[in-house]
Design a protein around this motif. Structure first.
Motif, PDB file in Angstrom:
ATOM      1  N   ALA A 185       0.803  -1.226   0.000  1.00  0.00           N
ATOM      2  CA  ALA A 185       0.000   0.000   0.000  1.00  0.00           C
ATOM      3  C   ALA A 185       0.835   1.273   0.000  1.00  0.00           C
ATOM      4  O   ALA A 185       0.276   2.362   0.072  1.00  0.00           O
ATOM      5  CB  ALA A 185      -0.926   0.005   1.216  1.00  0.00           C
ATOM      6  N   SER A 186       2.148   1.155  -0.101  1.00  0.00           N
ATOM      7  CA  SER A 186       2.996   2.341   0.035  1.00  0.00           C
ATOM      8  C   SER A 186       3.126   3.153  -1.242  1.00  0.00           C
ATOM      9  O   SER A 186       3.643   4.273  -1.214  1.00  0.00           O
ATOM     10  CB  SER A 186       4.393   1.941   0.523  1.00  0.00           C
ATOM     11  OG  SER A 186       5.000   1.040  -0.376  1.00  0.00           O
ATOM     12  N   ALA A 187       2.689   2.627  -2.382  1.00  0.00           N
ATOM     13  CA  ALA A 187       2.833   3.350  -3.648  1.00  0.00           C
ATOM     14  C   ALA A 187       1.950   2.702  -4.705  1.00  0.00           C
ATOM     15  O   ALA A 187       1.329   1.661  -4.472  1.00  0.00           O
ATOM     16  CB  ALA A 187       4.297   3.341  -4.098  1.00  0.00           C
ATOM     17  N   GLY A 188       1.902   3.323  -5.876  1.00  0.00           N
ATOM     18  CA  GLY A 188       1.253   2.735  -7.040  1.00  0.00           C
ATOM     19  C   GLY A 188      -0.192   2.351  -6.831  1.00  0.00           C
ATOM     20  O   GLY A 188      -0.986   3.109  -6.254  1.00  0.00           O
ATOM     21  N   ILE A 189      -0.545   1.167  -7.307  1.00  0.00           N
ATOM     22  CA  ILE A 189      -1.929   0.706  -7.249  1.00  0.00           C
ATOM     23  C   ILE A 189      -2.421   0.613  -5.811  1.00  0.00           C
ATOM     24  O   ILE A 189      -3.557   0.982  -5.504  1.00  0.00           O
ATOM     25  CB  ILE A 189      -2.065  -0.660  -7.961  1.00  0.00           C
ATOM     26  CG1 ILE A 189      -1.813  -0.501  -9.461  1.00  0.00           C
ATOM     27  CG2 ILE A 189      -3.436  -1.273  -7.706  1.00  0.00           C
ATOM     28  CD1 ILE A 189      -1.699  -1.811 -10.220  1.00  0.00           C
ATOM     29  N   GLY A 190      -1.570   0.131  -4.906  1.00  0.00           N
ATOM     30  CA  GLY A 190      -1.978   0.003  -3.510  1.00  0.00           C
ATOM     31  C   GLY A 190      -2.336   1.338  -2.889  1.00  0.00           C
ATOM     32  O   GLY A 190      -3.352   1.466  -2.199  1.00  0.00           O
ATOM     33  N   ALA A 191      -1.519   2.351  -3.138  1.00  0.00           N
ATOM     34  CA  ALA A 191      -1.779   3.681  -2.586  1.00  0.00           C
ATOM     35  C   ALA A 191      -3.043   4.281  -3.190  1.00  0.00           C
ATOM     36  O   ALA A 191      -3.888   4.845  -2.474  1.00  0.00           O
ATOM     37  CB  ALA A 191      -0.582   4.590  -2.840  1.00  0.00           C
ATOM     38  N   ALA A 192      -3.188   4.172  -4.507  1.00  0.00           N
ATOM     39  CA  ALA A 192      -4.380   4.718  -5.171  1.00  0.00           C
ATOM     40  C   ALA A 192      -5.645   4.027  -4.685  1.00  0.00           C
ATOM     41  O   ALA A 192      -6.695   4.658  -4.505  1.00  0.00           O
ATOM     42  CB  ALA A 192      -4.239   4.565  -6.684  1.00  0.00           C
TER      43      ALA A 192
END
Length: 271
Positions: free
Chosen positions: A19-26
């Motif tokens: 969840a720290s970047a990319g798809i996870g964060a979005a």
């Protein structure tokens, strides 16, 4: 009739890996806008903090009437001991997870068979396959006990169509597809839902990691076309989660308009 009834997500608790970047964060930010509680897992604690702040701001801006609790846990999905100890790091009120998004994963290198580094093979299988299985094993027991829940696994076009230079990554994503399909059949006599999202080309940190930090090589992957964004895939994830309880979206195969297969891409336009 609304095709995306976000009210069905209000107050749900969503656990997202990577969840720290990319798809996870979005995905975290979009679920926050829908009034969900979040448990965000990743190895990079500093990046997790930033995503949690953005998700909190998104929740407040949406003026949701409930939900909005956020817990972050620095966790490496490849470490089974860390996965087993997860609940000791999550507040009691967030332990009844409604939606698991297995997003952690990645590709390392474009070497051909015979030249692939053992550490890259181990990392891809440990993260993309074994980590996903570990989190699912942990959550599915509770889902079965509560007779509810939704597992959303992030697959890839690579799991559908192998390509040169991607033998190990493609193998891991084929494993994700097989595991997800088997799980779907195992819980068919329950209300538990199982979904696999299979993206084509998405411009995130993915290619930078694959090319070992060479941004210029990573940028060339998307040259001449408009790839998908992390937000595009987050919308597909949230849409699948927001279907009525009796509706299960088993697979979502999503491509940029100028991609027809793993290697059939039109680069005639500009980004």
């Amino acid at each position: 009739m609304s095709i995306f009834n976000a009210s069905r997500l209000l107050g749900k608790t969503v656990l997202i890996t990577g969840a720290s970047a990319g798809i996870g964060a979005a995905t975290a930010i979009l679920f926050a806008k829908a009034g969900c509680n979040l448990i965000l897992l990743a190895r990079r604690a500093d990046q997790l903090e930033k995503v949690a702040e953005a998700a909190s701001a998104a929740h407040k801006s949406a003026a949701a009437q409930q939900g909005g609790q956020i817990a972050i846990v620095q966790l490496d999905v490849t470490d089974r001991a860390q996965v087993s100890a997860l609940w000791s790091k999550v507040p009691q009120g967030l332990r009844n997870v409604d939606i698991l998004v297995n997003n952690a994963g990645g590709a390392h290198g474009i070497d051909r068979v015979g030249d692939i580094q053992d550490k890259d093979i181990d990392t891809m299988f440990a993260t993309n396959v074994l980590g996903l299985i570990s989190l699912t094993q942990l959550l599915i027991k509770d889902f079965k006990a509560r007779n509810a829940g939704h597992v959303i696994n992030i697959g890839s076009i690579a799991g559908r169509e192998p390509y040169v230079g991607g033998s190990v990554y493609c193998a891991t994503k084929a494993a994700v597809h097989a595991f997800t399909s088997s799980l779907l059949r195992e819980v068919v006599d329950t209300p538990i839902r199982v979904t696999e999202i299979q993206p084509g080309m998405v411009e995130t940190e993915f290619s930078i990691i694959r090319y070992r930090g060479d941004k210029s090589a990573a940028d060339k992957v998307y040259d001449g076309l408009q790839p998908l964004t992390a937000e595009d895939i987050a919308e597909e994830i949230a849409w699948a989660a927001a279907r009525p309880p009796h509706v299960n979206i088993a697979e979502v195969f999503v491509l940029p308009a100028n991609q027809a297969s793993a290697m059939q891409i039109s680069r005639g336009g500009s980004k």
